[in-house]
Design a protein around this motif. Structure first.
Motif, mmCIF file in Angstrom:
data_model
loop_
_atom_site.group_PDB
_atom_site.id
_atom_site.type_symbol
_atom_site.label_atom_id
_atom_site.label_comp_id
_atom_site.label_asym_id
_atom_site.label_seq_id
_atom_site.Cartn_x
_atom_site.Cartn_y
_atom_site.Cartn_z
ATOM 1 N N ALA A 75 -4.618 -3.625 1.080
ATOM 2 C CA ALA A 75 -5.996 -3.273 1.386
ATOM 3 C C ALA A 75 -6.166 -1.786 1.075
ATOM 4 O O ALA A 75 -5.201 -1.028 1.050
ATOM 5 N N VAL A 94 -8.561 1.668 1.855
ATOM 6 C CA VAL A 94 -9.627 2.392 2.536
ATOM 7 C C VAL A 94 -9.977 3.549 1.604
ATOM 8 O O VAL A 94 -9.184 4.477 1.431
ATOM 9 N N ILE A 100 -13.987 -0.437 2.555
ATOM 10 C CA ILE A 100 -12.747 -1.215 2.515
ATOM 11 C C ILE A 100 -12.735 -2.107 1.297
ATOM 12 O O ILE A 100 -13.707 -2.822 1.021
ATOM 13 N N SER A 101 -11.655 -2.002 0.549
ATOM 14 C CA SER A 101 -11.480 -2.865 -0.610
ATOM 15 C C SER A 101 -9.996 -3.212 -0.687
ATOM 16 O O SER A 101 -9.315 -3.257 0.344
ATOM 17 N N PHE A 102 -9.478 -3.405 -1.863
ATOM 18 C CA PHE A 102 -8.047 -3.693 -2.013
ATOM 19 C C PHE A 102 -7.645 -3.324 -3.422
ATOM 20 O O PHE A 102 -8.499 -3.132 -4.300
ATOM 21 N N ASP A 154 -4.029 -11.638 8.552
ATOM 22 C CA ASP A 154 -4.986 -10.728 9.176
ATOM 23 C C ASP A 154 -6.227 -10.635 8.290
ATOM 24 O O ASP A 154 -6.220 -11.128 7.157
ATOM 25 N N LEU A 210 -7.452 -8.333 6.533
ATOM 26 C CA LEU A 210 -7.264 -7.672 5.239
ATOM 27 C C LEU A 210 -6.563 -8.607 4.252
ATOM 28 O O LEU A 210 -6.862 -8.605 3.052
ATOM 29 N N LEU A 245 -9.217 -10.848 3.066
ATOM 30 C CA LEU A 245 -10.071 -10.129 2.118
ATOM 31 C C LEU A 245 -9.483 -10.202 0.707
ATOM 32 O O LEU A 245 -10.170 -10.538 -0.262
ATOM 33 N N THR A 286 -0.702 -6.990 6.456
ATOM 34 C CA THR A 286 -0.941 -6.627 5.062
ATOM 35 C C THR A 286 -0.812 -5.115 4.920
ATOM 36 O O THR A 286 -1.261 -4.362 5.793
ATOM 37 N N LEU A 345 -1.470 -1.291 3.382
ATOM 38 C CA LEU A 345 -2.747 -0.560 3.308
ATOM 39 C C LEU A 345 -2.552 0.732 2.535
ATOM 40 O O LEU A 345 -1.495 1.353 2.614
#
Ligand code: ADP
Ligand code: KDG
Length: 314
Positions: free
Chosen positions: A12, A14, A30-32, A59, A61, A64, A87, A89
């Motif tokens: 993920a 930020v 928030i993306s990935f 979770d 994320l 996502l 996940t 980050l």
């Protein structure tokens, strides 16, 4: 038969939406992102089938990432959910207008727990190409073993192996990475590197020398990604150069992955080396012109957009 199988860690993200440090609460979205899923998304948008193998946490994320990949048409049926850890980050701050700072929260988390068991070797053996990056072997012993399991399965089945150096200084030293990359270069058919990355494995020199030295280790295709200078390749002993496109630089992260997607796409389409470099450069140009790792990647119908002489198409 899937066009490209790839494996690795996707985290993920930020990502700051303005300049400033997160220490003073700079706003973010928030993306990935992950090098290999960036490539998979690029290929999928260009009309190829792509499967990503990796682990995500149980979770939001993880959801996502998986849902977005599915939405992009990437096959996520081999993704494993690891309910023991979250996940990974990454934080991306625009510390100043010109300086981006990336911090990882990934050690021991889901993506790093990839193991050889996660790799379906029949899937790899039936693919048209296997793509791996030099990030995965830096994550953990088991992730490194997973890369080798995939590469060995591909080689045994005569499936071309594509390898992008993607050296990440936060994960390991130049010496450690150099030794691992050397083995992967020798096992690969298509190798992607930046000029400086290439010098981790072969003596530093001119672009031509470095590419030739890498090719001498085995790969039939060596492609040097050269940022705003475009790309240079040695393919079956013959060299090719293509300039980058003139675009406004918004976000350089993901350009290399976009380039790889474009190059592999053109290869799958049976295009010649100059056209492969050109499609790589076009995809790289799209990536650097839009914020985000993969958001700016072109669909096939958009490839010609970069040829337009007008800014507005209507
Ligand atoms: P990496 O992200 O792996 O460091 P590069 O920075 O070399 O890779 O970028 C990959 C490709 O993206 C380049 O070969 C080029 O095609 C394109 N690209 C990168 N930067 C620019 C730029 N400033 N202008 C136009 N194209 C670019
Ligand atoms: O190439 C872009 C990747 O570097 C980014 O999305 C995150 O995979 C990543 C990494 O480990 O740096």
């Amino acid at each position: 038969r899937v066009d490209v199988v790839t494996l690795g860690e996707t985290m993920a993200l930020v990502a700051a939406t303005t300049t400033g440090s997160f220490a003073v609460g700079a706003p973010a979205r928030i993306s990935f992102g992950g090098a290999e899923t960036n490539v998979a998304i690029g290929l999928s948008r260009l009309g190829h089938s792509a499967t990503w193998i990796g682990r995500l946490g149980a979770d939001p994320l993880g959801h996502l990432v998986k849902d977005a990949l599915r939405g992009e048409g990437v096959d996520v049926s081999h993704v494993r959910t690891d309910s023991e850890v979250p996940t990974g980050l990454m934080l991306r701050e625009h510390r100043t207008a010109d300086r981006v700072r990336v911090s990882y929260y990934r050690r021991g988390l889901a993506g790093s727990r990839l193991t050889p068991d996660d790799v379906d070797t029949d899937l790899v053996a039936a693919a048209r190409t296997l793509h791996v990056s030099g990030i995965t072997p830096a994550l953990s012993e088991s992730a490194r073993a997973a890369v080798h399991t995939a590469v060995d399965a591909a080689r045994a089945a005569g499936v071309p192996v594509s390898f992008d150096f993607n050296y990440r200084a936060a994960l390991w030293s130049v010496t450690e990475a150099g030794a691992a990359f050397r083995d992967l270069v020798a096992a690969a058919d298509i190798v992607f590197a930046g000029d400086e990355e290439a010098a981790m494995v072969v003596p530093a020199g001119s672009v031509e020398e470095v590419a030739k030295e890498l090719a001498a280790l085995g790969p039939a295709q060596v492609v040097l990604k050269r940022g705003a200078a475009g790309a240079y390749a040695v393919v079956d002993g013959e060299s090719f150069t293509e300039p980058a496109l003139a675009v406004s630089l918004i976000d350089p992260v993901g350009a290399g992955d976009a380039f790889v997607a474009g190059y592999l796409s053109a290869t799958l389409d049976g295009l010649d080396p100059a056209q492969r470099l050109r499609r790589g450069n076009v995809c790289g140009a799209f990536a650097v012109s839009v914020a985000g790792d993969w958001e700016g990647l072109p669909r096939r119908s958009e490839l010609a957009t970069m040829d337009a002489t007008e800014n507005v198409a209507r």
